[in-house]
Design an enzyme around this catalytic site. Structure first.
Site, short mmCIF file in Angstrom:
data_model
loop_
_atom_site.label_atom_id
_atom_site.label_comp_id
_atom_site.label_asym_id
_atom_site.label_seq_id
_atom_site.Cartn_x
_atom_site.Cartn_y
_atom_site.Cartn_z
N GLY A 1 0.75 -1.00 -0.04
CA GLY A 1 -0.03 -0.05 0.03
C GLY A 1 0.90 1.32 0.00
O GLY A 1 0.20 2.49 0.42
N GLY A 2 2.12 1.05 -0.49
CA GLY A 2 2.79 2.35 -0.54
C GLY A 2 2.98 2.75 1.15
O GLY A 2 3.32 1.99 1.99
N SER B 1 5.21 -4.39 -3.08
CA SER B 1 5.07 -3.04 -3.49
C SER B 1 5.62 -2.04 -2.72
O SER B 1 7.01 -2.20 -2.26
CB SER B 1 3.54 -2.83 -3.65
OG SER B 1 3.44 -1.81 -4.36
#
Length: 561
Positions: free
Chosen positions: A121-122, A205
């Site tokens: 989710g960054g 991510s």
């Protein structure tokens, strides 16, 4: 036999024993590792949690940090809606500093490897107990898993001049949470059967950014020995400078109707819902690590890695998925913008080109990209394509995944080649370290009604985050209901989770019954992970040689590796 009640430095905790195939594994939900970061602790380093009397029953997850889970569900539904959040969203709150622990140990002191999971989710989204990250299977394979909740977005990464005046620096509160969690784990994990001297940090991510940071920054004290970085390593990207982060913070407050000069006492007394920019695009939400020269002593992750404290070594398992690298990412030097969203030019703008119109368009594009390498490697004969436009564009996505794309966050950073180059760099810089890298190519199954939609494998390929179900071995019949899992999917999940658990144990993913996976430092090696996974080496094809030449040139490493 399950472990029962565990005595921690804050008090006794009791978890919930799983059943069926996972009987004997205990899940402890919602263990606080720091005080709630609210009131005067908003935008402050995490404080110690309070001790408790008696036994704390840990059978409920803590809230996730306030965030917009999905940004445009009505007009632009994403795979996340069907594959990840089909059961709804968790409770959201500023009070979010909790751990979940999965252990198959029967008693303290069993010295099982520890996996510190730092979610995706960054630095703006995500939460620790997402459905696709169910670690029951990894626990069954002998790992103790710790899922970490943390502040994200404006609560975790807002920098302001008045905060800097108060604290000397500002903006890295979510990063401080991670280090606070590591301290707690180091002090307590042996009571859960874990080995504090064999910790792996992992993420996917944006979680890779976190996993690398806690392993290589001095504040981590060399406690993390291994890193698993799924999509993608982002090796050369910049940390945002303190002054730029502060200006971004002021812009954020102004965008949500708050005077940037508002005193801190008043800002901290505002309700959390008022402080969050619910209507802002994601690239305007604070979400970057800040180069504060305190927690983060160097301007890029590469510099941090190249200056590890004496005696600290880190093994890496890192890679990307097939199709996630953008063919038409902006023509920007990776070091000209920052890791996630606070980019000077507003990262997130639409790309001008979305597809090739014909064969000549395809070759003209790569001729511009490759320069003299185009003729050196006789690109038109090396990479033949027909006049079929669908075939041409599919081929371009394959090439981008391998490393033929422009530099940047959505381009080369998500390519296999940058990870292979990283492995070669590490072999030269730290010859005792191991680096294993991969290209995830396993295609997820769909229902007939999905054909012709964005979920069609022709469009999705092995899309960003599709590997999580397999790395964790978390797929089940009907979980998620949007996927009609096949026998080969369950077999691939067993292979992948075995690779992951082996790496956590020894720094080497290889094991009995698994296809051999070479190190990246060994002849530019990597693995293509698919149903019939195989080991791959460079220089077997002209394309591999071209990829290596191109990636060296882009990153200014010609003659260095």
């Amino acid at each position: 036999m399950a472990i029962g009640i565990v005595d921690t430095t804050l008090g006794k905790v009791q978890g919930v024993e799983l059943d069926g195939k996972y009987k004997g594994i205990t899940l402890f939900k919602g263990i606080p590792f720091a005080a709630p970061p609210v009131g005067s602790l908003r935008w402050a380093p995490p404080a110690d949690a309070e001790c408790w009397e008696g036994v704390r029953v840990c059978d409920k997850y803590g809230p996730a940090n306030l965030q917009r889970i999905v940004y445009d569900r009505k007009n632009n539904p994403h795979f996340m809606d069907w594959d990840y959040f089909y059961e709804g969203f968790p409770e959201l709150s500023e009070d979010c500093l909790y751990l979940n622990i999965y252990t198959g140990a029967a008693k303290a002191g069993e010295k099982r490897p520890v996996y510190l999971w730092l979610h995706d989710g960054g630095l703006t989204n995500g939460f620790s107990y997402e459905k696709m990250c169910d670690p029951s299977e990894l626990a069954r394979k002998g790992i103790v898993i710790v899922q970490v909740g943390m502040r994200v977005g404006p609560f975790g990464f807002l920098a302001l001049p008045q905060l800097t005046n108060e604290q000397g620096t500002s903006g890295n509160y979510g990063l401080m949470d991670m280090f606070k969690a590591i301290d707690w784990v180091y002090d307590n994990i042996e009571a859960f059967g874990g080995d504090r001297d064999n910790m792996t940090s992992g993420g996917q991510s944006g979680g890779t950014w976190k996993a690398c940071a806690v392993a290589m920054l001095p504040e981590g004290k060399g406690r993390v020995k291994r890193v698993i970085a799924e999509s993608a390593l982002r090796w050369n990207m910049k940390f945002v400078e303190q002054e730029v982060a502060e200006q971004g913070g002021c812009n954020y407050l102004e965008a949500i109707g708050i005077d940037p000069d508002t005193p801190l006492e008043k800002l901290r007394s505002m309700g959390a819902m008022r402080v969050y920019g619910w209507d802002l695009p994601r690239n305007m939400v604070p979400g970057d690590f800040v180069y504060d020269k305190k927690l983060i002593p160097y301007g890029t992750m590469k510099e941090c890695l190249d200056n590890l404290v004496d005696g600290h070594t880190i093994d890496f398992l890192c890679g990307v998925t097939w199709g996630e690298a953008s063919v038409f990412s902006p023509k920007t030097s990776e070091t000209e913008y920052y890791g996630h969203y606070m980019a000077p030019d507003g990262l997130g703008s639409d790309f001008k080109k979305t597809g090739f119109t014909d064969r000549q368009d395809f070759y003209d594009y790569y001729k511009e990209m490759l320069g003299d390498l185009y003729e050196k490697y006789d690109f038109e004969n090396l990479v033949p394509v027909s006049e079929d436009v669908e075939e041409i564009n599919f081929k371009a996505r394959d090439l981008a995944s391998r490393g033929l794309c422009w530099n940047g966050k959505l381009g080369l950073a998500r390519s296999c080649s940058i990870h292979r180059l990283f492995g070669m760099h590490m072999k030269k810089k730290y010859p005792k370290n191991s680096v294993y890298t991969y290209l995830w190519k396993h295609i997820l199954p769909v229902y007939p009604e999905d054909l012709g939609t964005p979920r069609d494998p022709k469009n999705a390929m092995a899309f960003h985050s599709s590997d999580l179900w397999f790395a964790f071995g978390s797929l089940r019949e009907g979980v998620p209901p949007s996927r009609p899992w096949r026998k080969e999917d369950f077999e691939m999940a067993d292979v992948m989770s075995s690779y992951w658990s082996n790496f956590m144990k020894t720094g080497n993913p290889n094991g009995e019954g698994l296809p051999y996976w070479p190190e990246a430092g060994d002849r530019y090696g990597y693995a293509e992970l698919e149903t019939n996974g195989k080991a791959c080496y460079s220089q077997e094809t002209g394309l591999d040689a071209l990829l290596l030449d191109y990636i060296r040139r882009v990153h200014g490493m010609e003659g260095q590796i």
